[in-house]
Write a protein that holds these residues in place. Structure first.
Motif, PDB file in Angstrom:
ATOM      1  N   ALA A 121       0.844  -1.199   0.000  1.00  0.00           N
ATOM      2  CA  ALA A 121       0.000   0.000   0.000  1.00  0.00           C
ATOM      3  C   ALA A 121       0.872   1.238   0.000  1.00  0.00           C
ATOM      4  O   ALA A 121       0.582   2.233  -0.700  1.00  0.00           O
ATOM      5  N   ARG A 122       1.959   1.237   0.714  1.00  0.00           N
ATOM      6  CA  ARG A 122       2.868   2.382   0.718  1.00  0.00           C
ATOM      7  C   ARG A 122       3.547   2.556  -0.636  1.00  0.00           C
ATOM      8  O   ARG A 122       3.726   3.679  -1.127  1.00  0.00           O
ATOM      9  N   VAL A 123       3.961   1.394  -1.216  1.00  0.00           N
ATOM     10  CA  VAL A 123       4.591   1.458  -2.550  1.00  0.00           C
ATOM     11  C   VAL A 123       3.581   2.029  -3.540  1.00  0.00           C
ATOM     12  O   VAL A 123       3.924   2.885  -4.380  1.00  0.00           O
ATOM     13  N   GLN A 124       2.353   1.622  -3.491  1.00  0.00           N
ATOM     14  CA  GLN A 124       1.336   2.131  -4.418  1.00  0.00           C
ATOM     15  C   GLN A 124       1.126   3.617  -4.187  1.00  0.00           C
ATOM     16  O   GLN A 124       1.015   4.388  -5.143  1.00  0.00           O
ATOM     17  N   ALA A 125       1.091   3.986  -2.947  1.00  0.00           N
ATOM     18  CA  ALA A 125       0.894   5.420  -2.661  1.00  0.00           C
ATOM     19  C   ALA A 125       2.092   6.232  -3.170  1.00  0.00           C
ATOM     20  O   ALA A 125       1.926   7.342  -3.723  1.00  0.00           O
ATOM     21  N   ALA A 126       3.297   5.668  -3.016  1.00  0.00           N
ATOM     22  CA  ALA A 126       4.497   6.368  -3.503  1.00  0.00           C
ATOM     23  C   ALA A 126       4.466   6.453  -5.019  1.00  0.00           C
ATOM     24  O   ALA A 126       4.822   7.486  -5.612  1.00  0.00           O
ATOM     25  N   SER A 174       1.911   8.964  -6.062  1.00  0.00           N
ATOM     26  CA  SER A 174       2.328  10.331  -5.766  1.00  0.00           C
ATOM     27  C   SER A 174       3.501  10.761  -6.647  1.00  0.00           C
ATOM     28  O   SER A 174       3.621  11.926  -7.014  1.00  0.00           O
ATOM     29  N   GLU A 175       4.373   9.916  -6.980  1.00  0.00           N
ATOM     30  CA  GLU A 175       5.524  10.257  -7.781  1.00  0.00           C
ATOM     31  C   GLU A 175       5.201  10.253  -9.271  1.00  0.00           C
ATOM     32  O   GLU A 175       5.787  11.042 -10.019  1.00  0.00           O
ATOM     33  N   PHE A 176       4.417   9.412  -9.708  1.00  0.00           N
ATOM     34  CA  PHE A 176       4.056   9.355 -11.133  1.00  0.00           C
ATOM     35  C   PHE A 176       2.587   9.687 -11.252  1.00  0.00           C
ATOM     36  O   PHE A 176       1.744   8.846 -11.004  1.00  0.00           O
ATOM     37  N   PRO A 177       2.368  10.880 -11.691  1.00  0.00           N
ATOM     38  CA  PRO A 177       0.972  11.230 -11.825  1.00  0.00           C
ATOM     39  C   PRO A 177       0.322  10.418 -12.936  1.00  0.00           C
ATOM     40  O   PRO A 177       0.991   9.954 -13.838  1.00  0.00           O
ATOM     41  N   THR A 201      -4.587  12.082 -16.107  1.00  0.00           N
ATOM     42  CA  THR A 201      -4.719  13.354 -15.420  1.00  0.00           C
ATOM     43  C   THR A 201      -3.774  14.378 -16.021  1.00  0.00           C
ATOM     44  O   THR A 201      -4.072  15.580 -16.086  1.00  0.00           O
ATOM     45  N   GLN A 202      -2.609  13.992 -16.608  1.00  0.00           N
ATOM     46  CA  GLN A 202      -1.700  14.914 -17.233  1.00  0.00           C
ATOM     47  C   GLN A 202      -2.218  15.359 -18.607  1.00  0.00           C
ATOM     48  O   GLN A 202      -2.003  16.493 -19.020  1.00  0.00           O
TER      49      GLN A 202
END
Length: 169
Positions: free
Chosen positions: A150-155, A158-161, A165-166
């Motif tokens: 879950a932390r890896v997914q959140a990272a 957050s790091e790769f939008p 969305t871009q």
């Protein structure tokens, strides 16, 4: 003394004559049979009184022999019965001893089987406890791995939008 002379010289009554008869019929006047109380020393004993006939004991001897023979048979039979009873008791005692021996062997085998079963149960319980500990450890690692994922997914998020969305921005 004259009465004694009369008795000695008078006729001797026969037993059959005196039954059911009166006194006159008893003394019927026969003078050839006389009552002799004691033979005189100078008189020879009559031939019929010389030696009294001995009873015939052969029948009694035969009965005694038959009784002794029967007694020996009974004793032999009793000895046979006693011998067979002793043999039966010996066989019964041997059977009881054998049954006790077999019961002891069965008890020994049952005790050994019980000990083996207890050992197996203890080993199985130890394996179950170890498996449960492994399962708890694996569950804990799975929980940690889930949290890490879950932390890896959140990272990553957050790091790769997100490319969608871009492009819209």
């Amino acid at each position: 003394m004259s009465e004694v002379q009369n008795i000695l010289e008078g006729p001797c009554p026969r037993p059959g004559d005196s039954i059911g008869s009166d006194r006159a019929a008893v003394f019927d006047g026969r003078s050839d049979t006389r009552l002799r109380l004691v033979p005189g020393l100078d008189e020879p004993a009559p031939a019929s009184q010389a030696a009294p006939a001995l009873p015939d004991w052969t029948g009694l001897v035969d009965l005694v022999r038959a009784a002794a023979r029967r007694l020996r048979q009974i004793e032999a039979h009793a000895e046979d019965r006693d011998r067979s009873c002793r043999q039966a008791l010996r066989r019964a005692r041997d059977a009881v001893v054998s049954a006790e021996r077999q019961a002891q062997q069965a008890e020994t085998l049952a005790d050994a089987a019980g000990r083996r079963a207890d050992t197996r149960i203890a080993a199985a319980a130890a394996r179950a406890d170890a498996a449960e500990a492994c399962a708890r450890a694996a569950d804990a690692r799975a929980g940690q791995a889930g949290a890490l994922a879950a932390r890896v997914q959140a990272a990553i998020v957050s790091e790769f939008p997100d490319s969608t969305t871009q492009a819209a921005a």
